[in-house]
Design a protein around this motif. Structure first.
Motif, PDB file in Angstrom:
ATOM      1  N   ILE A 224       0.834  -1.203  -0.103  1.00  0.00           N
ATOM      2  CA  ILE A 224       0.123   0.141   0.012  1.00  0.00           C
ATOM      3  C   ILE A 224       1.115   1.327  -0.049  1.00  0.00           C
ATOM      4  N   ARG A 225       2.072   1.217   0.862  1.00  0.00           N
ATOM      5  CA  ARG A 225       2.754   2.444   0.721  1.00  0.00           C
ATOM      6  C   ARG A 225       3.485   2.608  -0.778  1.00  0.00           C
ATOM      7  N   PHE A 226       3.932   1.651  -1.202  1.00  0.00           N
ATOM      8  CA  PHE A 226       4.359   1.584  -2.498  1.00  0.00           C
ATOM      9  C   PHE A 226       3.186   2.278  -3.446  1.00  0.00           C
ATOM     10  N   LEU A 227       1.935   1.939  -3.390  1.00  0.00           N
ATOM     11  CA  LEU A 227       1.074   2.494  -4.298  1.00  0.00           C
ATOM     12  C   LEU A 227       0.898   4.068  -3.947  1.00  0.00           C
ATOM     13  N   GLN A 228       1.033   4.372  -2.701  1.00  0.00           N
ATOM     14  CA  GLN A 228       0.961   5.884  -2.277  1.00  0.00           C
ATOM     15  C   GLN A 228       2.216   6.489  -2.753  1.00  0.00           C
ATOM     16  N   GLU A 229       3.404   5.933  -2.974  1.00  0.00           N
ATOM     17  CA  GLU A 229       4.406   6.661  -3.359  1.00  0.00           C
ATOM     18  C   GLU A 229       4.507   6.917  -5.021  1.00  0.00           C
TER      19      GLU A 229
END
Length: 317
Positions: free
Chosen positions: A248-253
């Motif tokens: 999820i953090r990767f998608l946000q980045e």
């Protein structure tokens, strides 16, 4: 007193009224701890044991089953001088009577061999029980069940060991045989089978003690299995939650989270806010609430979206 000694002490108190059972136990004790030898052109038999009570029982059986009177003498152990052995030495006239009684002496008056291997005495189950008891008293031992499960009877001949193995199998006990220091060892390793063996021989108090130990061990093992299972599940849950958060953090980045459906965005927000909450509970926080399979589906889609954008390739670098 060791557990083995306690078992033997109990077995020594078992009474037998039937003469055929007395002969069977006498024969087994003779086979396990007896020796045939020649002295002054005469055949002698001696019974040697480190247990005074076992010697006393042998003398009692001689009197009951054969009408033979005998005395117990003491001698120092050949290898360990600090140990005392109890010896019953029979003269030739008593030996002949004993051999006839136990079947060692054939109808022709000749000794059938010095192996003391008995078959004719074991026609009834009660006699087999008595024989197994006598064999254990003469040359058997059992480990402390708190440490391990091990029951054994030592034989000086292979065919004696095979005979004992076959007698135990009469009661559906799967005994094994192993060679050790020029002896053949008949043994049982399973707690349940050792309990059955004690019951067969008549050691009922020892049986209950062993059963109590088995129950406590099984409870502890069951608790350990459950704790290990729960620990494994917790580790699996924590690992999955960490993997989901990182995706999820990767998608946000990458600025791609806002391009996903509102359901996936909601699930992503909930997972980031409640990283340690189990799947089932996470579903109750959704609006509207969804089941466990629905939560798993949405989290899997989030991971697949991150994977599609190269998330796994980045982690491999």
């Amino acid at each position: 007193m060791s557990f083995s000694s306690e078992v033997k002490k109990e077995l020594l108190s078992v009474s037998m009224k039937a003469e055929h059972c007395q002969r069977a136990e006498l024969a087994a004790m003779l086979s396990g701890a007896g020796k045939i030898y020649r002295k002054d052109s005469c055949v002698h038999v001696c019974f040697i044991t480190e247990q005074e009570q076992a010697a006393q029982r042998f003398v009692k059986l001689l009197s009951q089953a054969a009408g033979i009177s005998a005395e117990i003498t003491q001698a120092h152990h050949l290898q360990q001088k600090n140990k005392i052995s109890y010896v019953i030495d029979l003269a030739e006239e008593d030996v002949k009577k004993l051999f006839q009684l136990t079947g060692i002496l054939g109808g022709d008056g000749c000794i059938r061999g010095d192996s003391m291997y008995f078959e004719g005495l074991l026609q009834k189950n009660c006699c087999i029980r008595a024989f197994l008891r006598g064999a254990f008293l003469a040359s058997g031992s059992i480990s402390n069940p708190k440490k391990s499960y091990h029951f054994e009877i030592v034989c000086n001949e292979r065919r004696k060991a095979v005979q004992l193995q076959e007698l135990l199998r009469v009661f559906e006990l799967d005994a094994k045989i192993v060679s050790r220091k020029n002896h053949e060892i008949v043994y049982l390793k399973e707690g349940a089978q050792i309990v059955d063996a004690l019951n067969i021989m008549g050691a009922h108090a020892a049986l209950m003690d062993l059963e109590n130990v088995r129950i406590i061990k099984e409870m502890r093992n069951d608790i350990n299995r459950r704790v290990n299972c729960e620990t494994a599940n917790i580790n699996k849950t924590v690992s999955a939650a960490y993997r989901q958060k990182e995706a999820i953090r990767f998608l946000q980045e990458q600025g791609k989270l806002k391009e996903l459906s509102t359901q996936l965005q909601e699930m992503a927000a909930l997972r980031m806010e409640y990283p340690e909450v189990p799947i089932k509970e996470l579903g109750t926080l959704c609006s509207p609430p969804v089941g466990k399979s629905g939560v798993n589906h949405r989290l899997r889609r989030l991971e697949e979206a991150a994977k599609h954008l190269g998330y796994e390739k980045r982690n491999d670098q």
